[in-house]
Enzyme design. Structure first.
Site, mmCIF file in Angstrom:
data_model
loop_
_atom_site.group_PDB
_atom_site.id
_atom_site.type_symbol
_atom_site.label_atom_id
_atom_site.label_comp_id
_atom_site.label_asym_id
_atom_site.label_seq_id
_atom_site.Cartn_x
_atom_site.Cartn_y
_atom_site.Cartn_z
ATOM 1 N N LYS A 244 53.274 11.045 -14.749
ATOM 2 C CA LYS A 244 52.130 11.853 -15.171
ATOM 3 C C LYS A 244 51.653 11.572 -16.592
ATOM 4 O O LYS A 244 52.439 11.347 -17.502
ATOM 5 C CB LYS A 244 52.475 13.348 -15.066
ATOM 6 C CG LYS A 244 52.591 13.883 -13.661
ATOM 7 C CD LYS A 244 51.307 13.789 -12.853
ATOM 8 C CE LYS A 244 50.290 14.852 -13.185
ATOM 9 N NZ LYS A 244 50.749 16.215 -12.913
ATOM 10 N N HIS B 299 25.518 17.909 -7.309
ATOM 11 C CA HIS B 299 26.443 18.550 -6.356
ATOM 12 C C HIS B 299 27.778 17.806 -6.297
ATOM 13 O O HIS B 299 28.461 17.835 -5.272
ATOM 14 C CB HIS B 299 25.849 18.613 -4.947
ATOM 15 C CG HIS B 299 24.449 19.132 -4.910
ATOM 16 N ND1 HIS B 299 24.143 20.456 -4.748
ATOM 17 C CD2 HIS B 299 23.263 18.491 -5.057
ATOM 18 C CE1 HIS B 299 22.832 20.614 -4.766
ATOM 19 N NE2 HIS B 299 22.264 19.434 -4.965
ATOM 20 N N GLU C 125 41.897 20.219 -20.986
ATOM 21 C CA GLU C 125 42.155 21.438 -20.211
ATOM 22 C C GLU C 125 42.230 22.669 -21.112
ATOM 23 O O GLU C 125 41.726 23.741 -20.780
ATOM 24 C CB GLU C 125 43.464 21.303 -19.425
ATOM 25 C CG GLU C 125 43.341 20.303 -18.275
ATOM 26 C CD GLU C 125 44.696 20.004 -17.652
ATOM 27 O OE1 GLU C 125 45.428 20.947 -17.315
ATOM 28 O OE2 GLU C 125 45.029 18.816 -17.516
ATOM 29 N N SER D 189 54.709 15.023 -18.132
ATOM 30 C CA SER D 189 55.287 16.109 -17.342
ATOM 31 C C SER D 189 56.793 16.089 -17.553
ATOM 32 O O SER D 189 57.380 15.026 -17.768
ATOM 33 C CB SER D 189 54.938 15.891 -15.873
ATOM 34 O OG SER D 189 55.926 16.462 -15.049
#
Ligand code: ARG
Length: 461
Positions: free
Chosen positions: A282, A155, A289, A276
């Site tokens: 970043k 979980h 992804e 970024s």
């Protein structure tokens, strides 16, 4: 050039030709189309259906076309109807009447089926190699981190301590099953459809075994209608590829989480991350992804194939031309994902101290605390309840199981003694989970050995 002149009085409209043409996506099968035609003409020659002289000339002509395409001397005509038409047309323009004999006892329906099977069989081999490569990288990392403690989750809540090697090897098991599925799907792809004709076989005395042997097929399709209208192998491959993408996507999701400042369990190599345009701090896990995102595409390809096939009557229908873009896209996407993912994982830096720190919080040794009481004779349910009360007390007083004084333990259950602190030590909890399939370092090493031996044997089930 159209092959089906004769009945038609008008030329095809440009729109119809553009709409009907599959050359933009089936030209990638030029090699297989030529291989299939070489085998077919050799068979026709051996069976006396065309003269040996014609068969030899066709074989030679096709080899030359292949060489010319590969050297760039011959460009595939983007206006052609499909790759089959283009190659036959080119052969005829080179050989005249002899070239026109190639299509005896054959239809484009069995021709396209043999081409796809030949093409996909090779693709499956490449997919197997890429998947094996990823599993080997996983094994290497797992071995290195067989004793690196991390929190295991259920979980997404810290659950019990495990080793990072063990966590990684879970993916090796999934991918090993994928190898089994790929090999299995190749078995069913391995039956030769040429000789099915348009749908009803042929009256010529062909010998399908000769063609199958020449093309390296293990079997031969046994029903001509099925031979030309079966695309199960495309659907099956797309479904195997979808499962691979589920695995890669779950792995990606974990890597994305592990890269975040909230976890910081790993850091991706600069060469496999992106920045970024506005936020200078970043470092983004774009590869992971994209892999996660591209899984949607592959599932879409599977859905497209299922939907194309579900309502068409036997035998061939033009709808089936839609099979190629979907299955090719699934193959290309998975190959690309594996190619990008493997070196990203290989160069990923693991930060064991952060994993250790996370494992030290969240009471992940509570089960071990209960097990300690069980080993002292308490029934598990009672031990579970007592430990639950202890956890509640710790939370209330801002302590951990390690820092709660023994007197407090004893107040809840007098079976506790100082031994509890040793029993709940993280190393002990992770390293003594030595049940078969459990996370202890020895098990990880054995699992790596087992998986590596399976890869060496190339025997996948
Ligand atoms: N381009 C076609 C396909 O991919 C080849 C088969 C054409 N057959 C036909 N009967 N029109 O399906």
């Amino acid at each position: 050039m159209q092959l089906w002149k004769g009945r038609f009085q008008k030329a095809l409209s440009k729109t119809t030709n553009d709409f009907n043409s599959s050359i933009s996506f089936d030209s990638r099968m030029y090699r297989e189309d030529i291989e299939g035609s070489i085998a077919h003409s050799a068979m026709l020659g051996k069976c006396g259906i065309i003269s040996q002289k014609d068969a030899d000339a066709i074989g030679q002509g096709l080899k030359e076309i292949l060489a010319d395409i590969e050297s760039g001397k011959l460009t595939i005509d983007p206006e052609a109807e499909d790759i089959h038409t283009f190659i036959e047309g080119e052969l005829t323009s080179r050989l005249g009447d002899t070239g026109k004999r190639l299509h005896t006892a054959r239809s484009r329906n069995d021709q396209v089926a043999v081409d796809i099977k030949l093409y996909l069989k090779k693709q499956v081999d490449e997919l197997v190699n890429l998947t094996e490569g990823l599993i080997r990288v996983i094994c290497g990392k797992a071995e290195e981190h067989s004793a690196t403690i991390m929190p295991g989750y259920t979980h997404l809540q810290r659950a019990q301590p495990i080793t990072f090697g063990h966590h990684l090897m879970a993916y090796a098991e999934m991918l090993l099953r994928d190898l089994g599925r790929l090999s299995d799907c190749k078995k069913r792809m391995d039956s030769m459809p040429l000789g099915s004709g348009a749908l009803a076989g042929t009256t010529y005395p062909i010998d399908r075994q000769i063609t199958a042997d020449l093309l390296g097929f293990k079997g031969i399709t046994e029903n001509s209608l099925d031979g030309v209208s079966d695309r199960d192998y495309c659907i099956e491959l797309a479904s195997v590829l979808s499962i691979i993408m589920v695995h890669l996507s779950r792995f990606s999701e974990e890597i994305i989480m592990w890269c975040s400042w909230e976890f910081k369990f790993v850091e991706l190599d600069d060469a496999f991350s992106t920045g970024s345009s506005i936020m200078p701090q970043k470092k983004n896990p774009d590869i992971a992804e994209l892999v996660r995102g591209k899984s949607g595409r592959v599932f879409g390809d599977l859905t497209a194939l299922l939907t194309v096939m579900k309502g068409i009557p036997l035998a061939y229908n033009k709808d089936m031309q839609e099979d190629k873009e979907a299955v090719f896209d699934a193959v290309d996407t998975v190959k690309m994902c594996l190619t990008a993912f493997t070196p990203m994982l290989d160069t990923m830096k693991v930060i064991p101290q952060n994993m250790r720190k996370a494992a030290a919080g969240g009471f992940i040794n509570a089960t071990d605390c209960a097990d300690y009481l069980v080993k002292k004779g308490l029934p598990f349910r009672d031990a579970y309840k007592a430990t639950g009360e202890i956890v509640a007390k710790c939370i209330e007083s801002g302590l951990t199981l390690e820092t709660l004084p023994i007197e407090e333990y004893k107040k809840i259950c007098d079976v506790f003694d100082e031994g509890v602190y040793e029993a709940i030590g993280l190393e002990k909890c992770a390293f003594e989970r030595s049940s078969r399939g459990g996370p202890c370092p020895d098990n990880v090493k054995k699992q790596v050995e087992r998986v590596s031996a399976i890869l060496d044997s190339k025997c996948y089930i």
